[in-house]
Design a protein around this motif. Structure first.
Motif, PDB file in Angstrom:
ATOM      1  N   ILE A   5     108.450  70.455  50.213  1.00  0.00           N
ATOM      2  CA  ILE A   5     108.210  69.697  51.439  1.00  0.00           C
ATOM      3  C   ILE A   5     106.729  69.738  51.811  1.00  0.00           C
ATOM      4  N   ASP A   6     106.109  70.891  51.645  1.00  0.00           N
ATOM      5  CA  ASP A   6     104.666  70.987  51.912  1.00  0.00           C
ATOM      6  C   ASP A   6     103.880  70.063  50.979  1.00  0.00           C
ATOM      7  N   GLU A   7     104.248  70.065  49.684  1.00  0.00           N
ATOM      8  CA  GLU A   7     103.588  69.181  48.714  1.00  0.00           C
ATOM      9  C   GLU A   7     103.821  67.719  49.086  1.00  0.00           C
ATOM     10  N   PHE A   8     105.068  67.412  49.448  1.00  0.00           N
ATOM     11  CA  PHE A   8     105.402  66.040  49.834  1.00  0.00           C
ATOM     12  C   PHE A   8     104.561  65.602  51.028  1.00  0.00           C
ATOM     13  N   MET A   9     104.485  66.446  52.038  1.00  0.00           N
ATOM     14  CA  MET A   9     103.735  66.089  53.239  1.00  0.00           C
ATOM     15  C   MET A   9     102.246  65.939  52.943  1.00  0.00           C
ATOM     16  N   LYS A  10     101.732  66.774  52.058  1.00  0.00           N
ATOM     17  CA  LYS A  10     100.314  66.687  51.720  1.00  0.00           C
ATOM     18  C   LYS A  10     100.025  65.414  50.924  1.00  0.00           C
ATOM     19  N   THR A  11     100.886  65.103  49.956  1.00  0.00           N
ATOM     20  CA  THR A  11     100.652  63.966  49.069  1.00  0.00           C
ATOM     21  C   THR A  11     101.047  62.632  49.692  1.00  0.00           C
ATOM     22  N   TYR A  12     102.240  62.585  50.279  1.00  0.00           N
ATOM     23  CA  TYR A  12     102.773  61.312  50.764  1.00  0.00           C
ATOM     24  C   TYR A  12     102.894  61.244  52.285  1.00  0.00           C
ATOM     25  N   GLY A  13     102.828  62.377  52.945  1.00  0.00           N
ATOM     26  CA  GLY A  13     103.042  62.442  54.386  1.00  0.00           C
ATOM     27  C   GLY A  13     102.189  61.501  55.210  1.00  0.00           C
ATOM     28  N   PRO A  14     100.870  61.452  54.982  1.00  0.00           N
ATOM     29  CA  PRO A  14     100.051  60.557  55.804  1.00  0.00           C
ATOM     30  C   PRO A  14     100.484  59.095  55.719  1.00  0.00           C
ATOM     31  N   GLU A  15     100.758  58.617  54.493  1.00  0.00           N
ATOM     32  CA  GLU A  15     101.162  57.219  54.330  1.00  0.00           C
ATOM     33  C   GLU A  15     102.558  56.973  54.896  1.00  0.00           C
ATOM     34  N   VAL A  16     103.503  57.873  54.598  1.00  0.00           N
ATOM     35  CA  VAL A  16     104.871  57.717  55.106  1.00  0.00           C
ATOM     36  C   VAL A  16     104.854  57.756  56.630  1.00  0.00           C
ATOM     37  N   THR A  17     104.107  58.690  57.194  1.00  0.00           N
ATOM     38  CA  THR A  17     104.017  58.823  58.655  1.00  0.00           C
ATOM     39  C   THR A  17     103.480  57.546  59.275  1.00  0.00           C
ATOM     40  N   LYS A  18     102.379  57.046  58.751  1.00  0.00           N
ATOM     41  CA  LYS A  18     101.748  55.838  59.295  1.00  0.00           C
ATOM     42  C   LYS A  18     102.689  54.639  59.203  1.00  0.00           C
ATOM     43  N   ASP A  19     103.306  54.449  58.033  1.00  0.00           N
ATOM     44  CA  ASP A  19     104.170  53.286  57.833  1.00  0.00           C
ATOM     45  C   ASP A  19     105.461  53.378  58.648  1.00  0.00           C
ATOM     46  N   MET A  20     106.038  54.572  58.736  1.00  0.00           N
ATOM     47  CA  MET A  20     107.259  54.716  59.536  1.00  0.00           C
ATOM     48  C   MET A  20     106.956  54.532  61.023  1.00  0.00           C
ATOM     49  N   ALA A  21     105.847  55.075  61.472  1.00  0.00           N
ATOM     50  CA  ALA A  21     105.472  54.929  62.882  1.00  0.00           C
ATOM     51  C   ALA A  21     105.302  53.453  63.229  1.00  0.00           C
ATOM     52  N   ALA A  22     104.606  52.721  62.373  1.00  0.00           N
ATOM     53  CA  ALA A  22     104.377  51.297  62.627  1.00  0.00           C
ATOM     54  C   ALA A  22     105.672  50.496  62.554  1.00  0.00           C
ATOM     55  N   THR A  23     106.515  50.809  61.583  1.00  0.00           N
ATOM     56  CA  THR A  23     107.751  50.052  61.386  1.00  0.00           C
ATOM     57  C   THR A  23     108.761  50.303  62.493  1.00  0.00           C
ATOM     58  N   TYR A  24     108.885  51.556  62.918  1.00  0.00           N
ATOM     59  CA  TYR A  24     109.939  51.911  63.876  1.00  0.00           C
ATOM     60  C   TYR A  24     109.437  52.072  65.310  1.00  0.00           C
ATOM     61  N   GLY A  25     108.143  51.879  65.535  1.00  0.00           N
ATOM     62  CA  GLY A  25     107.605  51.950  66.880  1.00  0.00           C
ATOM     63  C   GLY A  25     107.638  53.331  67.500  1.00  0.00           C
ATOM     64  N   VAL A  26     107.407  54.348  66.668  1.00  0.00           N
ATOM     65  CA  VAL A  26     107.378  55.734  67.122  1.00  0.00           C
ATOM     66  C   VAL A  26     105.976  56.274  66.856  1.00  0.00           C
ATOM     67  N   ASP A  27     105.444  57.083  67.770  1.00  0.00           N
ATOM     68  CA  ASP A  27     104.075  57.568  67.558  1.00  0.00           C
ATOM     69  C   ASP A  27     103.991  58.457  66.312  1.00  0.00           C
ATOM     70  N   GLN A  28     102.837  58.430  65.679  1.00  0.00           N
ATOM     71  CA  GLN A  28     102.643  59.134  64.411  1.00  0.00           C
ATOM     72  C   GLN A  28     102.869  60.636  64.520  1.00  0.00           C
ATOM     73  N   GLY A  29     102.462  61.235  65.635  1.00  0.00           N
ATOM     74  CA  GLY A  29     102.657  62.677  65.801  1.00  0.00           C
ATOM     75  C   GLY A  29     104.123  63.064  65.767  1.00  0.00           C
ATOM     76  N   THR A  30     104.959  62.241  66.376  1.00  0.00           N
ATOM     77  CA  THR A  30     106.401  62.509  66.377  1.00  0.00           C
ATOM     78  C   THR A  30     106.985  62.320  64.988  1.00  0.00           C
ATOM     79  N   VAL A  31     106.577  61.264  64.313  1.00  0.00           N
ATOM     80  CA  VAL A  31     107.067  61.022  62.952  1.00  0.00           C
ATOM     81  C   VAL A  31     106.630  62.158  62.032  1.00  0.00           C
ATOM     82  N   GLN A  32     105.413  62.639  62.224  1.00  0.00           N
ATOM     83  CA  GLN A  32     104.914  63.739  61.399  1.00  0.00           C
ATOM     84  C   GLN A  32     105.749  65.000  61.590  1.00  0.00           C
ATOM     85  N   LYS A  33     106.291  65.215  62.783  1.00  0.00           N
ATOM     86  CA  LYS A  33     107.185  66.356  63.026  1.00  0.00           C
ATOM     87  C   LYS A  33     108.580  66.087  62.473  1.00  0.00           C
TER      88      LYS A  33
END
Length: 194
Positions: A5-33
């Motif tokens: 999970i740590d590797e996933f968050m480091k490698t893909y987390g920023p992009e997944v967080t940004k795209d999910m936040a934009a798609t679902y209308g949730v702030d990035q900090g919450t998606v990151q948690k």
């Protein structure tokens, strides 16, 4: 599990967080948690499939069918596609049990102050990305033998302590066993083999 999970968050987390936040209308900090709390549920469902429905061959089947690592090349497209899929299932076709995705979404929704229905839509968008990353890790390591140890870090035959320990950041399973709604849901989803 924590390492994956740590590797996933480091490698893909920023992009997944940004795209999910934009798609679902949730702030990035919450998606990151949220992502590191949903990922163990998906991995836990995979572990349960391994234990209850055919061992490594079952994991290999699931990863071959649903864990295409090419999704990692188009994370935004995967998230967008799942967001617009009316048949997207928060329980991942039974991977999370009959209602595990729904229960987890409700608990996490209360915990993070997000509408549970939004989380229920995010689960099927995150699953192929997690499974794709797991497939990539499997392919890089030459097999799935290590996935069993990845899913059950302490080798005690139970994932509940590993998942709860990671999610609740409380250390070993003994210290997290009675810590809140999410721990109870995890116990119900994955049971304990003691």
């Amino acid at each position: 599990m924590a390492n994956f999970i740590d590797e996933f968050m480091k490698t893909y987390g920023p992009e997944v967080t940004k795209d999910m936040a934009a798609t679902y209308g949730v702030d990035q900090g919450t998606v990151q948690k949220l992502i590191p709390q949903l990922a163990p549920l998906i991995l836990g469902g995979l572990k349960r499939q391994k234990d209850d429905r055919g061992g490594d061959a079952r994991v290999d089947h699931i990863l071959n069918k649903y864990g295409d690592q090419s999704v990692l090349d188009d994370i935004k497209g995967v998230i967008s596609s799942k967001a617009n899929d009316p048949a997207a299932d928060a329980n991942l076709g039974g991977l999370l049990g009959v209602s595990g995705g729904v229960q987890a979404a409700q608990a996490l929704g209360k915990s993070l102050n997000i509408d549970a229905s939004t989380i229920m839509k995010m689960i099927p968008a995150l699953a192929p990305i997690i499974l794709g990353a797991l497939t990539k890790k499997k392919n890089a390591g030459g097999g799935i033998g290590g996935i069993g140890s990845l899913l059950d870090a302490d080798g005690d035959g139970s994932i509940i302590d590993d998942v709860a320990g990671y999610i609740l950041k409380g250390g070993s399973g003994q210290t997290t066993r009675n810590k809140g709604v999410l721990g109870s849901i995890l116990g119900g989803l994955f049971g304990t083999k003691r």
